[in-house]
Design a protein around this motif. Sequence first.
Motif, PDB file in Angstrom:
ATOM      1  N   ARG A 214       0.900  -1.146  -0.008  1.00 56.66           N
ATOM      2  CA  ARG A 214       0.145  -0.052  -0.033  1.00 56.66           C
ATOM      3  C   ARG A 214       0.859   1.195  -0.101  1.00 56.66           C
ATOM      4  NH1 ARG A 214      -2.695  -1.320   4.014  1.00 56.66           N
ATOM      5  NH2 ARG A 214      -4.500  -2.118   2.988  1.00 56.66           N
ATOM      6  N   ILE A 215       1.862   1.193   0.868  1.00 60.57           N
ATOM      7  CA  ILE A 215       2.790   2.510   0.893  1.00 60.57           C
ATOM      8  C   ILE A 215       3.607   2.721  -0.300  1.00 60.57           C
ATOM      9  CG2 ILE A 215       4.706   3.600   2.108  1.00 60.57           C
ATOM     10  CD1 ILE A 215       3.424   2.607   4.966  1.00 60.57           C
ATOM     11  N   THR A 216       4.232   1.468  -0.902  1.00 59.91           N
ATOM     12  CA  THR A 216       5.025   1.649  -1.982  1.00 59.91           C
ATOM     13  C   THR A 216       4.162   2.101  -3.337  1.00 59.91           C
ATOM     14  OG1 THR A 216       6.271  -0.163  -0.955  1.00 59.91           O
ATOM     15  CG2 THR A 216       6.322   0.248  -3.437  1.00 59.91           C
ATOM     16  N   VAL A 217       2.893   1.737  -3.209  1.00 59.98           N
ATOM     17  CA  VAL A 217       2.277   2.199  -4.671  1.00 59.98           C
ATOM     18  C   VAL A 217       2.017   3.682  -4.398  1.00 59.98           C
ATOM     19  CG1 VAL A 217      -0.104   1.818  -5.822  1.00 59.98           C
ATOM     20  CG2 VAL A 217       1.035   0.071  -5.079  1.00 59.98           C
ATOM     21  N   ARG A 218       1.553   4.115  -3.069  1.00 58.64           N
ATOM     22  CA  ARG A 218       1.315   5.657  -2.785  1.00 58.64           C
ATOM     23  C   ARG A 218       2.547   6.296  -3.155  1.00 58.64           C
ATOM     24  NH1 ARG A 218      -2.820   4.908   2.255  1.00 58.64           N
ATOM     25  NH2 ARG A 218      -4.420   3.856   1.159  1.00 58.64           N
ATOM     26  N   LEU A 221       2.980   6.579  -6.760  1.00 58.15           N
ATOM     27  CA  LEU A 221       1.864   7.712  -7.291  1.00 58.15           C
ATOM     28  C   LEU A 221       2.550   9.151  -7.054  1.00 58.15           C
ATOM     29  CD1 LEU A 221      -0.686   8.143  -8.519  1.00 58.15           C
ATOM     30  CD2 LEU A 221      -1.783   8.046  -6.114  1.00 58.15           C
ATOM     31  N   VAL A 222       3.085   9.469  -5.860  1.00 62.88           N
ATOM     32  CA  VAL A 222       3.493  10.646  -5.376  1.00 62.88           C
ATOM     33  C   VAL A 222       4.565  11.071  -6.459  1.00 62.88           C
ATOM     34  CG1 VAL A 222       4.495  11.974  -3.488  1.00 62.88           C
ATOM     35  CG2 VAL A 222       2.610  10.716  -3.233  1.00 62.88           C
ATOM     36  N   ALA A 253      -2.660   4.233  -9.621  1.00 64.96           N
ATOM     37  CA  ALA A 253      -3.743   4.755  -8.451  1.00 64.96           C
ATOM     38  C   ALA A 253      -4.748   3.513  -8.048  1.00 64.96           C
ATOM     39  CB  ALA A 253      -4.538   5.692  -9.018  1.00 64.96           C
ATOM     40  N   ALA A 256      -3.641   1.878  -4.903  1.00 61.36           N
ATOM     41  CA  ALA A 256      -3.113   2.397  -3.743  1.00 61.36           C
ATOM     42  C   ALA A 256      -3.744   1.926  -2.616  1.00 61.36           C
ATOM     43  CB  ALA A 256      -3.628   3.891  -4.091  1.00 61.36           C
ATOM     44  N   THR A 257      -4.685   1.085  -2.790  1.00 59.70           N
ATOM     45  CA  THR A 257      -5.295   0.198  -1.192  1.00 59.70           C
ATOM     46  C   THR A 257      -4.920  -1.381  -1.026  1.00 59.70           C
ATOM     47  OG1 THR A 257      -7.500  -0.218  -2.374  1.00 59.70           O
ATOM     48  CG2 THR A 257      -7.080   1.852  -1.084  1.00 59.70           C
ATOM     49  N   THR A 266      -0.973  -6.457  -8.910  1.00 55.97           N
ATOM     50  CA  THR A 266      -0.503  -5.292  -9.402  1.00 55.97           C
ATOM     51  C   THR A 266       0.302  -5.598 -10.606  1.00 55.97           C
ATOM     52  OG1 THR A 266       1.525  -5.381  -8.124  1.00 55.97           O
ATOM     53  CG2 THR A 266      -0.017  -4.077  -7.358  1.00 55.97           C
TER      54      THR A 266
END
Length: 299
Positions: A214-218, A221-222, A253, A256-257, A266
């Motif tokens: 979750r954190i890695t995908v976010r 994204l950032v 995106a 992200a969850t 993914t």
Amino acid sequence: MSVLAAVRAGTIRDLIVSSRPLSWVNTAYPFAAAYFLAADRIDWHLILGTVFFLIPYNAAMYGTNDVFDYESDLRNPRKGGVEGAVLDPSKHGTVLWLSWGSCGPIAAALVAGGPPASWAVLAVSLFAVAAYSVPGLRFKERPILDSVTSSTHFVSPAVYGLAFAGWHPSASGVAALGAFFVWGVASHAFGAVQDIVPDRNAGIASSATLFGARITVRLALVCYLGAGAILLAAGGEARWAGFLALPYAANVAPYATADDAESGRTRAGWRRFLWLNYLTGFAVTLLLIALQFGRESGR
């Protein structure tokens, strides 16, 4: 083993599969585009450098990776196709010899024909290629450093092209390289998410295993949005390329969850990413052509 024997044993075919032909353009194009933009000409430097970053560079980068990742690749369901070969141990030595041996003569010719600044960039680039996978360094198993090193693999050919052409840094040029680097970090981090479960089972650390899906995908994204923002804020001719970060952000995106248990899903996004690079490359090419015609008309 002689080269002829290697061919007979199918090692050349394995080396080609291992070099990820689908991704060859991802290193050759940055060099070619950067050199052409800086030098504004087509010459032997452009041709030889493009050939180098198209095949030998990828053969060394991915061949080395597949040799030293053999044990973990056996447990990874996505290996054995366009995303990497599972090389028989009997061919490991030959693959390393052929891949790095193919780099040597061309690299020597480029060094002989390039300015001193380009030598340092090429040295850093080839060091990053080796350091990512070889035992004792294994940057791929050092979280955060793994994504930084992977991004270097793709950004350094562009930097080398600029250095080879004798480019003098500009604010917009540095911003473009910075955005490209941030994009590369995001891409590697997102690509590692699909391997969280097999990597943990094999005892391999990565940015994704450290932060979780979750954190890695976010973070990816950032970083994608940040790369676009850097270009837009920098202004100049490169600013329009900032919008090309949006498809990448849209691609990651939906995940992200995702939690670690479902990180494997993914992979669908990663497959889209591989083809998205071609569409983005096409768009960048059109932008470069438009800019070049603009320069010509302004002369």
